[in-house]
Design an enzyme around this catalytic site. Structure first.
Site, PDB file in Angstrom:
ATOM      1  N   HIS A   1       0.861  -1.185   0.000  1.00  0.00           N
ATOM      2  CA  HIS A   1       0.000   0.000   0.000  1.00  0.00           C
ATOM      3  C   HIS A   1       0.890   1.224   0.000  1.00  0.00           C
ATOM      4  CE1 HIS A   1      -3.105   2.883   0.989  1.00  0.00           C
ATOM      5  NE2 HIS A   1      -4.015   1.941   0.824  1.00  0.00           N
TER       6      HIS A   1
ATOM      7  N   ARG B   1      -3.869  -6.164  -7.055  1.00  0.00           N
ATOM      8  CA  ARG B   1      -5.288  -6.023  -6.702  1.00  0.00           C
ATOM      9  C   ARG B   1      -5.785  -4.608  -6.960  1.00  0.00           C
ATOM     10  NH1 ARG B   1      -8.295  -4.625  -1.659  1.00  0.00           N
ATOM     11  NH2 ARG B   1      -6.288  -3.947  -0.827  1.00  0.00           N
TER      12      ARG B   1
END
Length: 523
Positions: free
Chosen positions: A225, A370
């Site tokens: 992230h 993702r």
């Protein structure tokens, strides 16, 4: 059923609706899974409550783009297409999402071409989803065995799964026999020094599935992230600064205030996560302004920040940062495992009696990276489908008699010291890998492991992390290209001729992870 996140609890609730007997086993408390830390929301295109021009097909297209050529288009179509019904079921189960001027409030996150991410509590979507599912499980009297860690599967002479061995909080072993075992244990963020994952995310279920004979794929694709809250010397779980902050207009800047994503990608700060994380890493390598371990997220232009993002705001206040007045210090951290146990969109694995859902599974939805907020969606959709698959397999008589499950031999596995493992994986197998560094990581892992009895939760966790680290290093070293969240500094280009395919890992008879041949082809 192993695990109590969105996928596991959804499967448990749906299984009860289908008349199945269910036991949820979790190594912490029932509400302590990864789900509650999810901030952004659920990516879904709802009927009659969507951006003008947005479609399920557009959501699927964004997912395929983010997956960088390794998604299974059929899996994407099935899961994304089933999203509206799954969210409807979740809302009927008690989940409450934020309201907008008309319908539900929606935001936009990296890689999305429209505002289609619904959220709860501003930036506390995971907590609300977990609350609703735990409450529903309680209302339906779903039995939960807390603080028990699963070690290995019970297998019949034919290799079918027929239960699991477990340890209680005091290290006392036990057997749980069942014709079907569904693994929903989440990811393995604790493989790295800094992660957005909770302390329980150690990959136990993935290791259990491997030892049970399952195939794992795409394990080298670990999404970092771009923005967790930076605090000097932080280890373990770091507070997430949700991507929705950038969706509302925040901008990544360096220590001199220069925008980092300018000219890097057409979507700038809302580029897919792999692009943003890699750009931050490259930028830090040049250390503008003398800061070489973090950048800043300037959200001072967002009015009402504390009301819109209460979770982020509270974490910032605790760190002595006021987002309304100053940029937030952020850095990339391990976030989501895009690969896992190879399954269909119904949770079935290649081992009779073994099912996997959620982050521990590789359905083909995520590919090499993702798309933001697709994980809660996947857990809801595949969790329900897996429960139905178990019911169908039971009715068809294809599952084993649990009485035929044999207890594994003495639980012994190779274990590396966790701190050393995290250091070597963060240094050599994080963002920006190369052959030399991966060779060093592999050598350190080989030399530092010792056989250990799995008679404590810590030993089970460390054995899982060691096995996954070995598998990840092997696949990352073999993939000589950069794709999605696998970035090789010595092979910086994407190679669709040779590498538009997934790599599969199985265990050898001696228990070592080996690259399967042939590799899985991307659909």
């Amino acid at each position: 059923m192993l695990g109590s996140g969105v996928a596991g609890l959804t499967a448990a609730l749906r299984a009860r609706e289908l008349g199945l007997r269910v036991l949820v086993v979790t190594k912490a408390a029932v509400a302590d899974g990864n789900t509650r830390w999810a901030q952004g929301g659920v990516a879904v295109v709802l009927d009659g409550d969507r951006d003008a021009g947005d479609t399920v097909a557009a959501h699927a297209a964004d997912t395929l783009t983010a997956g960088a050529g390794l998604c299974d288009p059929d899996a994407v179509a099935r899961i994304v297409g089933a999203g509206p019904a799954a969210v409807g079921w979740l809302r009927a189960s008690g989940a409450r999402f934020d309201a907008g001027a008309t319908g539900l409030a929606r935001t936009r996150e990296g890689g999305h071409s429209a505002f289609r991410v619904i959220h709860a509590g501003g930036d506390a979507t995971g907590a609300e989803v977990e609350r609703a599912l735990v409450a529903a499980a309680g209302a339906q009297s779903v039995p939960v065995l807390e603080r028990h860690v699963a070690i290995d599967a019970l297998r019949t002479p034919l290799g079918e799964v027929a239960g699991v061995t477990v340890l209680d909080p005091h290290g006392v072993p036990g057997l749980l026999r069942a014709p079907a075992v569904l693994v929903a244990t989440g990811g393995f963020g604790q493989l790295y020094q800094a992660t957005s994952n909770p302390e329980v995310a150690t990959g136990d279920g993935l290791a259990l599935a491997l030892r049970a004979g399952a195939t794992v794929a795409d394990i080298e694709f670990v999404q970092f992230h771009p923005t967790v809250l930076y605090t000097p010397g932080a280890r373990g779980r770091c507070p997430l600064v949700t991507e929705a902050v950038r969706g509302e207009g925040a901008v990544l800047v360096d220590a001199l205030g220069v925008p980092i994503m300018r000219g890097v990608h057409p979507l700038a700060d809302l580029a897919p996560r792999d692009v943003v994380s890699a750009a931050i890493t490259r930028h830090l390598a040049h250390a503008p302004g003398g800061v070489d371990d973090h950048v800043f997220l300037d959200a001072t232009g967002i009015s009402g920040f504390a009301a819109r993002f209460p979770t982020v705001s509270a974490a910032c206040r605790e760190a002595g940062v006021d987002p309304a007045r100053e940029p937030i210090p952020v850095t990339p951290a391990a976030h989501f495992a895009c690969g896992g146990v190879v399954t269909g969109t119904d949770g079935r694995t290649g081992v009779t009696g073994l099912y996997a859902v959620g982050e521990v599974a590789r359905t083909g939805l995520h590919g090499a990276n993702r798309l933001a907020s697709n994980s809660l969606l996947e857990g809801l959709v595949v969790g329900q489908r897996a429960a139905r698959a178990v019911a169908e397999d039971l009715a068809a008589g294809v599952l084993a008699d649990p009485r035929n499950g044999r207890e594994p031999a003495a639980a012994v596995a190779a274990v590396a010291e966790r701190d050393s493992l995290q250091r070597v994986m963060s240094r050599y197998a994080g963002i920006g890998r190369d052959a030399e560094g991966l060779a060093v990581a592999g050598s350190v892992l080989d030399l530092s492991t010792e056989d250990s009895l799995l008679w404590t939760q810590e030993a089970v966790e460390d054995a899982a992390l060691t096995l996954i680290a070995q598998a990840l290093v092997a696949t990352a070293a073999r993939r000589e290209e950069s794709r999605g969240c696998h970035v090789r500094s010595d092979f910086p280009e994407r190679d669709d001729v040779t590498w538009q395919r997934s790599q599969a890992i199985r265990l050898s008879p001696s228990g070592q992870p080996v690259l399967a041949d042939p590799v899985l082809e991307a659909a």
